[in-house]
Enzyme design. Structure first.
Site, PDB file in Angstrom:
ATOM      1  N   ASP A  75     -33.859   4.568  14.887  1.00  0.00           N
ATOM      2  CA  ASP A  75     -32.635   3.808  14.581  1.00  0.00           C
ATOM      3  C   ASP A  75     -32.633   2.492  15.359  1.00  0.00           C
ATOM      4  O   ASP A  75     -32.262   1.438  14.832  1.00  0.00           O
ATOM      5  CB  ASP A  75     -31.375   4.605  14.962  1.00  0.00           C
ATOM      6  CG  ASP A  75     -30.770   5.342  13.769  1.00  0.00           C
ATOM      7  OD1 ASP A  75     -31.540   5.682  12.844  1.00  0.00           O
ATOM      8  OD2 ASP A  75     -29.552   5.576  13.761  1.00  0.00           O
TER       9      ASP A  75
ATOM     10  N   LYS B 141     -40.792  12.372  28.072  1.00  0.00           N
ATOM     11  CA  LYS B 141     -39.968  12.375  29.282  1.00  0.00           C
ATOM     12  C   LYS B 141     -40.669  13.315  30.271  1.00  0.00           C
ATOM     13  O   LYS B 141     -40.108  14.325  30.723  1.00  0.00           O
ATOM     14  CB  LYS B 141     -38.540  12.834  28.927  1.00  0.00           C
ATOM     15  CG  LYS B 141     -37.528  12.689  30.057  1.00  0.00           C
ATOM     16  CD  LYS B 141     -37.166  11.259  30.400  1.00  0.00           C
ATOM     17  CE  LYS B 141     -36.219  11.198  31.590  1.00  0.00           C
ATOM     18  NZ  LYS B 141     -36.026   9.810  32.091  1.00  0.00           N
TER      19      LYS B 141
ATOM     20  N   ASP C 205     -36.861   6.539  28.131  1.00  0.00           N
ATOM     21  CA  ASP C 205     -35.805   5.590  28.522  1.00  0.00           C
ATOM     22  C   ASP C 205     -36.380   4.177  28.635  1.00  0.00           C
ATOM     23  O   ASP C 205     -35.788   3.196  28.195  1.00  0.00           O
ATOM     24  CB  ASP C 205     -35.090   6.028  29.814  1.00  0.00           C
ATOM     25  CG  ASP C 205     -36.038   6.454  30.919  1.00  0.00           C
ATOM     26  OD1 ASP C 205     -37.256   6.572  30.674  1.00  0.00           O
ATOM     27  OD2 ASP C 205     -35.553   6.673  32.059  1.00  0.00           O
TER      28      ASP C 205
ATOM     29  N   TYR D  13     -34.477  20.187  17.202  1.00  0.00           N
ATOM     30  CA  TYR D  13     -33.914  20.391  15.869  1.00  0.00           C
ATOM     31  C   TYR D  13     -34.110  21.819  15.368  1.00  0.00           C
ATOM     32  O   TYR D  13     -33.348  22.289  14.531  1.00  0.00           O
ATOM     33  CB  TYR D  13     -34.563  19.430  14.864  1.00  0.00           C
ATOM     34  CG  TYR D  13     -33.980  18.044  14.873  1.00  0.00           C
ATOM     35  CD1 TYR D  13     -34.128  17.224  15.969  1.00  0.00           C
ATOM     36  CD2 TYR D  13     -33.292  17.554  13.760  1.00  0.00           C
ATOM     37  CE1 TYR D  13     -33.610  15.933  15.970  1.00  0.00           C
ATOM     38  CE2 TYR D  13     -32.775  16.271  13.759  1.00  0.00           C
ATOM     39  CZ  TYR D  13     -32.937  15.472  14.865  1.00  0.00           C
ATOM     40  OH  TYR D  13     -32.417  14.210  14.851  1.00  0.00           O
TER      41      TYR D  13
ATOM     42  N   ASP E 126     -35.957  10.276  16.413  1.00  0.00           N
ATOM     43  CA  ASP E 126     -34.724  10.026  15.659  1.00  0.00           C
ATOM     44  C   ASP E 126     -33.988   8.834  16.268  1.00  0.00           C
ATOM     45  O   ASP E 126     -33.586   7.898  15.568  1.00  0.00           O
ATOM     46  CB  ASP E 126     -33.833  11.276  15.709  1.00  0.00           C
ATOM     47  CG  ASP E 126     -32.515  11.060  14.981  1.00  0.00           C
ATOM     48  OD1 ASP E 126     -32.547  10.505  13.870  1.00  0.00           O
ATOM     49  OD2 ASP E 126     -31.462  11.435  15.530  1.00  0.00           O
TER      50      ASP E 126
HETATM   51  C1  IPM Z   1     -32.823  10.974  10.144  1.00  0.00           C
HETATM   52  C2  IPM Z   1     -31.408  11.488  10.147  1.00  0.00           C
HETATM   53  C3  IPM Z   1     -31.437  13.010  10.190  1.00  0.00           C
HETATM   54  C4  IPM Z   1     -32.165  13.411  11.460  1.00  0.00           C
HETATM   55  C5  IPM Z   1     -30.027  13.669  10.115  1.00  0.00           C
HETATM   56  C6  IPM Z   1     -29.305  13.266   8.862  1.00  0.00           C
HETATM   57  C7  IPM Z   1     -30.103  15.156  10.249  1.00  0.00           C
HETATM   58  O1  IPM Z   1     -30.706  10.939  11.213  1.00  0.00           O
HETATM   59  O2  IPM Z   1     -33.576  11.310   9.197  1.00  0.00           O
HETATM   60  O3  IPM Z   1     -33.184  10.240  11.058  1.00  0.00           O
HETATM   61  O4  IPM Z   1     -31.556  13.455  12.536  1.00  0.00           O
HETATM   62  O5  IPM Z   1     -33.371  13.675  11.382  1.00  0.00           O
HETATM   63 MG    MG Z   2     -31.764   9.483  12.312  1.00  0.00          MG
END
Ligand code: IPM
Ligand code: MG
Length: 360
Positions: A255, A195, A227, A146, A251
């Site tokens: 999710d 990894k 993975d 990032y 990240d």
């Molecule tokens: C998160 C989001 C952010 C990230 C985006 C919006 C830049 O997906 O906070 O997980 O990737 O960190």
């Molecule tokens: Mg995210």
């Protein structure tokens, strides 16, 4: 107690969900005798529309001056929103990355647990869901891909893009320490995800995490390749207590972890530095497709507000009150659309906020 909170409602469903979190915070303040002062700040698309940039220096200073920041979500539809015609450093997400860096919020804590009453909404096999799970993802937030050098150039007539994944040992050590500290308050297990079979940055990650582990003899540490971790999260999520990982892996895995809780609308998050200061936001995005409809699930944001009370203000009883109220409302069968199934009582965003408030 006086609570000085900066509020970034943001874009998309951000304003709707933050309004509900503020409603609940106000209720808690009234019940427990606290006084809250809110300072509204602009970030992301909302800031672009007013200032032409996703985050101004003045906003950073105001955020720094608060005890904590409560945030909704930022960004719009990347295919249709005019914000995405701007150069990358002027787009909404750049504001979020900038504030994380400017406030040194290197530790992102994302708890993912399966509520008993949401077991039916869990997309995993019944046998797996029945085991339940309760994990915290500790994501490094100010390093790695990032924030590494990036560019797009033409080399010998061929368009070429480069992103750099860089970590130094200090960046790894400080997030590892946070992960082990949290593990000591939980089930004393850390699974560090990397990894290391491919990446140098992961091999250094492993080395430093092993060093830090020596100071925590009671914590069981193991290493897992990313993975495999993605697979294990759906195969047997109950094995995870604290998951420690770098920015990009965190990240993606967070999710995935949020989805197995039943809905991405349930996952809160805290971004912390070395002090008590924190930025609290749901893990999910701005959901432009349902923005303004009043049907978003505000629970992740309300849970983030509870984390704020716990981490920044040490108000455990108040945080418990919010979390217990959410459990009660779910037990009573109230669901926003993302979690709704037959036989449940469907409510909208502000009704969900009212219910959580009423049970405090
Ligand atoms: C998160 C989001 C952010 C990230 C985006 C919006 C830049 O997906 O906070 O997980 O990737 O960190
Ligand atoms: Mg995210």
């Amino acid at each position: 107690m006086k609570l000085n909170i900066a509020v970034i409602k943001g874009d998309g469903i951000g304003p709707e969900i933050v309004t509900e979190a503020m409603k609940v915070l106000d209720g808690v303040a009234e019940k427990f005798g606290h006084e809250i002062e809110y300072t509204q700040l602009l970030m992301g698309g909302a800031s672009i529309d007013v200032h032409g940039v996703p985050l101004t220096d003045e906003t950073i200073e105001k955020a720094k001056a608060a005890d904590a920041v409560l945030m909704g979500s930022i960004g719009g539809d990347t295919n249709t929103s005019p914000w995405y015609k701007l150069e990358p450093s002027l787009r909404p997400e750049a504001g979020l990355l900038k504030i994380r860096k400017a406030l040194n919020l290197f530790a992102n804590v994302r708890p993912a647990l399966l509520y008993e009453d949401l077991a039916d909404a869990c997309p995993l096999k019944k046998e797996v869901a029945e085991q339940g799970f309760d994990m915290v993802i500790m994501r490094e937030l100010t390093g790695g891909l990032y924030f590494g050098k990036r560019n797009t150039t033409v080399i010998d007539g061929v368009k070429t893009a480069v992103d750099t994944l860089e970590y130094n040992e200090n960046e790894i050590r400080r997030i590892a320490i946070k992960a082990f500290d949290i593990a000591m308050k939980r089930r004393k297990s850390v699974i560090s995800v990397d990894k290391a079979n491919v990446l140098d940055s992961s091999r250094l990650w492993r080395e430093v995490v092993n060093e830090v582990a020596k100071d925590y003899p009671e914590v069981k540490l193991s290493h897992m390749l990313v993975d495999n971790c993605a697979m294990q999260l759906v195969k047997d999520p109950s094995q995870f207590d604290v998951v420690l990982t770098e920015n990009m892996f965190g990240d993606i895995l967070s999710d995935e972890a949020s989805m197995i809780t039943g809905s991405i609308g349930m996952l809160s998050s805290a971004s912390l530095n070395e002090t008590k200061f924190g930025l609290y936001e749901p893990s999910h995005g701005s959901a432009p497709d349902i923005a303004g409809l009043g049907i978003a699930n505000p629970i992740a944001t309300i849970l983030s507000a509870a984390m704020m009370l716990r981490f920044t203000f040490d108000l455990d009883e108040e945080a418990d009150a919010i979390e217990n109220s959410i459990k009660k409302v779910l037990k009573d069968g109230y669901r926003t659309g993302d979690l709704y199934s037959e036989g449940m009582k469907k409510v909208n965003c502000s009704e969900m906020g009212d219910l959580i408030l009423a049970n405090i």
